[in-house]
Design an enzyme around this catalytic site. Structure first.
Site, PDB file in Angstrom:
ATOM      1  N   LYS A  61       0.822  -1.183  -0.021  1.00  0.00           N
ATOM      2  CA  LYS A  61       0.138  -0.050   0.283  1.00  0.00           C
ATOM      3  C   LYS A  61       0.881   1.305   0.089  1.00  0.00           C
ATOM      4  O   LYS A  61       0.528   2.335  -0.768  1.00  0.00           O
ATOM      5  CB  LYS A  61      -0.876   0.101   1.230  1.00  0.00           C
ATOM      6  CG  LYS A  61      -1.979  -0.996   1.230  1.00  0.00           C
ATOM      7  CD  LYS A  61      -2.963  -1.275   2.427  1.00  0.00           C
ATOM      8  CE  LYS A  61      -3.769  -2.322   2.496  1.00  0.00           C
ATOM      9  NZ  LYS A  61      -4.391  -2.838   3.632  1.00  0.00           N
ATOM     10  N   GLN A  68      -4.142  -1.549   9.764  1.00  0.00           N
ATOM     11  CA  GLN A  68      -4.205  -2.749   9.308  1.00  0.00           C
ATOM     12  C   GLN A  68      -4.681  -3.742  10.132  1.00  0.00           C
ATOM     13  O   GLN A  68      -4.254  -3.988  11.321  1.00  0.00           O
ATOM     14  CB  GLN A  68      -2.663  -3.044   8.977  1.00  0.00           C
ATOM     15  CG  GLN A  68      -2.290  -4.481   8.127  1.00  0.00           C
ATOM     16  CD  GLN A  68      -3.054  -4.461   6.675  1.00  0.00           C
ATOM     17  OE1 GLN A  68      -2.917  -3.539   6.090  1.00  0.00           O
ATOM     18  NE2 GLN A  68      -3.743  -5.398   6.403  1.00  0.00           N
ATOM     19  N   ASP A  98     -10.770   3.288   4.659  1.00  0.00           N
ATOM     20  CA  ASP A  98     -10.954   1.843   4.535  1.00  0.00           C
ATOM     21  C   ASP A  98     -12.343   1.709   4.377  1.00  0.00           C
ATOM     22  O   ASP A  98     -12.758   0.484   3.892  1.00  0.00           O
ATOM     23  CB  ASP A  98     -10.450   0.968   5.577  1.00  0.00           C
ATOM     24  CG  ASP A  98      -9.199   0.210   5.461  1.00  0.00           C
ATOM     25  OD1 ASP A  98      -8.967   0.047   3.965  1.00  0.00           O
ATOM     26  OD2 ASP A  98      -8.227  -0.181   6.126  1.00  0.00           O
TER      27      ASP A  98
END
Ligand code: NAD
Length: 296
Positions: A52, A96, A119
């Site tokens: 990412k 994460q 997200d």
């Protein structure tokens, strides 16, 4: 034989679009920035985070890389997020997953300002999606939708069967497909569904998101169905230098012989997830810039 959907190609186009919009923001002195919080040293998580961050930098964005030891207290993470929420140079916050067992994932996600929830996992984002209101859409379901649209696979009136009901793939995907402008009929299957094939054989579009290698075999797929494989599973492979290789949930060769479209693993949905994340960061930076312009 199915047309193989090249996720890398479509993701490349989306990443170019994100880079283009980033360049426009930079001309106004704004650099889109994503804060990435990684707790612990799970090898798969490290690899995802590195991927990412590489993609962000390639698109001209900034990444604020925050790596914390596995025994970090939940309160410390909450306080860190509180600071990032207030930081005007940060446009997105990504934690994460999975988090170590002593940390309550839901509390951590709920602490993120929904305006920076790139997200799309915050309850506000999830609620907006269910209600059909604007908001951040989780990257993997969004990437799947883009692939269907770009490949001109009709979703209006189609019966989509999703194997998997997680909050990051199955559920948001189902809510996305139910939106009026997409107009699919959706069946969501899970571990309690019993005979999975009974449902999957009815699918015009089958999405496998269970995380089980070989779950979807050819006899479970209707002739001519479009098959989207979200699963990422490590299976041991002595011929590979790493000792393993990645496969999806779908028995690729046999299903490809029967389907109209199919996504490979790797190179299908995975690259789209990162591309949609970049777009969400740019959207967030653009929205913050607009808001600041309105105030001044
Ligand atoms: P999860 O473990 O949270 O959820 C899996 C879901 O599958 C559950 O809802 C479970 O009920 C269902 N399931 C499991 N076995 C089943 C069976 N036999 N029949 C029907 N349903 C079954 O997983 P997740 O986070 O949603 O991820 C699913 C898979 O997708 C994993 O392999 C993950 O690595 C992968 N993934 C890929 C991407 C990507 O970008 N390509 C992104 C997210 C997740």
């Amino acid at each position: 034989m199915a047309i193989i959907i090249d996720g890398r190609e479509w993701a490349g186009k989306k990443r170019e679009a994100a880079a283009f919009r980033t360049a426009a923001l930079k001309k106004r002195g704004i650099v889109p920035c994503l804060a990435v919080i990684l707790v612990g040293d799970n090898p798969a998580s490290i690899s995802y985070v590195n991927g990412k961050e590489r993609a962000l930098l390639e698109a001209g964005m900034k990444s604020r890389d925050i790596r914390l030891p596995a025994d970090t207290a939940e309160e410390e993470i909450l306080s860190l997020i509180s600071g990032l929420n207030k930081d005007r140079l940060v446009h997105g916050i990504l934690v994460q997953l999975p988090l170590p067992g002593h940390i309550q994932k839901d509390q951590v996600i709920a602490a993120i300002d929904p305006a920076k929830d790139v997200d799309g996992f915050h309850p506000v984002s999830a609620g907006n999606l269910i209600l059909g209101r604007p908001g951040f859409i989780p990257c993997t379901p969004h990437g799947i939708l883009v692939l269907l649209e770009e490949m001109k696979i009709p979703s209006a009136g189609a019966h989509v069967v999703v194997a998997g009901r997680s909050s990051i793939v199955g559920k948001p995907l189902a809510n996305l497909l139910l939106k009026k402008e997409i107009n699919a009929t959706v069946t969501v299957c899970h571990t309690g569904s019993g005979d999975l094939g009974r449902y999957t054989r009815q699918a015009d579009i089958l999405v496998a998101a269970a995380g089980k290698a070989g779950l979807i075999t050819a006899d479970m797929v209707k002739e001519g169905a479009a098959v989207i494989d979200v699963g990422i599973n490590r299976i041991s492979d002595e011929r590979s230098p790493k000792g393993y290789r990645l496969v999806g949930d779908v028995d690729f060769d046999a299903v490809a012989a029967k389907a109209s479209y199919i996504t490979p693993v790797p190179g299908g949905v995975g690259p789209m997830t990162i591309a949609m994340l970049l777009l969400n960061v740019v959207i967030s930076a653009e929205a913050a810039t607009e808001a600041a312009t309105e105030i001044s």
